[in-house]
Design an enzyme around this catalytic site. Structure first.
Site, PDB file in Angstrom:
ATOM      1  N   HIS A  21      12.895  64.347  15.439  1.00 18.11           N
ATOM      2  CA  HIS A  21      12.909  62.630  15.007  1.00 18.11           C
ATOM      3  C   HIS A  21      12.390  62.180  16.297  1.00 18.11           C
ATOM      4  CE1 HIS A  21      14.216  58.991  12.962  1.00 18.11           C
ATOM      5  NE2 HIS A  21      14.342  58.663  14.398  1.00 18.11           N
ATOM      6  N   GLU A  22      13.110  62.336  17.359  1.00 19.01           N
ATOM      7  CA  GLU A  22      12.849  61.721  18.693  1.00 19.01           C
ATOM      8  C   GLU A  22      11.739  62.237  19.277  1.00 19.01           C
ATOM      9  OE1 GLU A  22      14.286  59.212  19.578  1.00 19.01           O
ATOM     10  OE2 GLU A  22      15.812  59.215  17.826  1.00 19.01           O
ATOM     11  N   HIS A  25       8.843  60.493  17.819  1.00 22.45           N
ATOM     12  CA  HIS A  25       8.416  59.102  18.543  1.00 22.45           C
ATOM     13  C   HIS A  25       7.743  59.245  19.958  1.00 22.45           C
ATOM     14  CE1 HIS A  25      11.018  56.646  15.742  1.00 22.45           C
ATOM     15  NE2 HIS A  25      11.908  57.088  16.050  1.00 22.45           N
TER      16      HIS A  25
END
Length: 205
Positions: A21-22, A25
């Site tokens: 997820h990170e 980003h």
């Protein structure tokens, strides 16, 4: 409180889910021209760079949580800063939906059956947790309350003048979010759990 095997299973899943997820980003911001995530060492699959201790513990115990936010500078990105920020924000939940879809393919193709999950460390239980937690993370992060990803997506859609008026509320975003979590769990049921259940049924058939 979950038993120790369930906790271990969730930790294993979270290491993957939060990290991807990170990283999504960070990679998206980097692609759009912002070097901040790369300078801060966030272009990595090392989970220690991405996990937030409190957010991880909360997800294990309460079923929701968060990772360490990736710091970005929208002014460094190509295009409209609000639009670019929304794209970066959307990359996180999208990555979790992709992970859940990949996990569901093992069920769809008959490689793993969720009918008899066995122990908490069995492949079937781990896969079920993998799909479920990734869906929970995706829908949780889409809530339009700062600092969650959904707020950045919402700000890109709303008129600039309205966004300017709403900006001061960002400093209270975490308190608002905690208020919803602890005093309005039915809201979380409606915007996270029910969509996650519906999506899981759709994915696994």
């Amino acid at each position: 409180m979950p038993d120790i095997q369930t906790i271990i299973a969730r930790v294993l899943v979270l290491i993957i889910a939060f990290t991807v997820h990170e990283l999504a980003h960070a990679l998206t911001a980097d692609y759009l021209g912002d070097p901040t995530p790369r300078r801060m060492g966030r272009i990595t699959l090392n989970p220690l760079k991405h996990l937030d201790p409190f957010g991880t513990i909360l997800l294990i115990v309460a079923g929701f949580g968060w990772a360490k936010p990736v710091m970005v500078n929208p002014m460094n990105m190509r295009g409209n800063p609000r639009t670019s920020m929304a794209i970066v924000a959307a990359a996180g939940p999208l990555s979790n939906l992709i992970l859940a879809t990949i996990g569901a393919m093992f069920v769809r193709f008959g490689l793993v059956s969720l009918a008899a999950t066995g122990s908490a460390l069995s492949p079937a239980f781990l896969l079920a947790e993998f799909i479920w937690i990734n869906l929970i993370l995706a829908f949780f992060n889409l809530i339009p309350i700062p600092p969650l990803d959904g707020s950045k997506i919402l700000f890109a859609i709303l008129p600039a003048e309205l966004v300017y008026r709403l900006r001061p509320l960002e400093q209270f975003g975490f308190l608002i979010l905690m208020g919803v979590v602890f005093f309005a769990p039915q809201v979380l049921q409606a915007v996270i759990v029910e969509p996650a259940l519906a999506t899981m049924r759709l994915l696994i058939g």
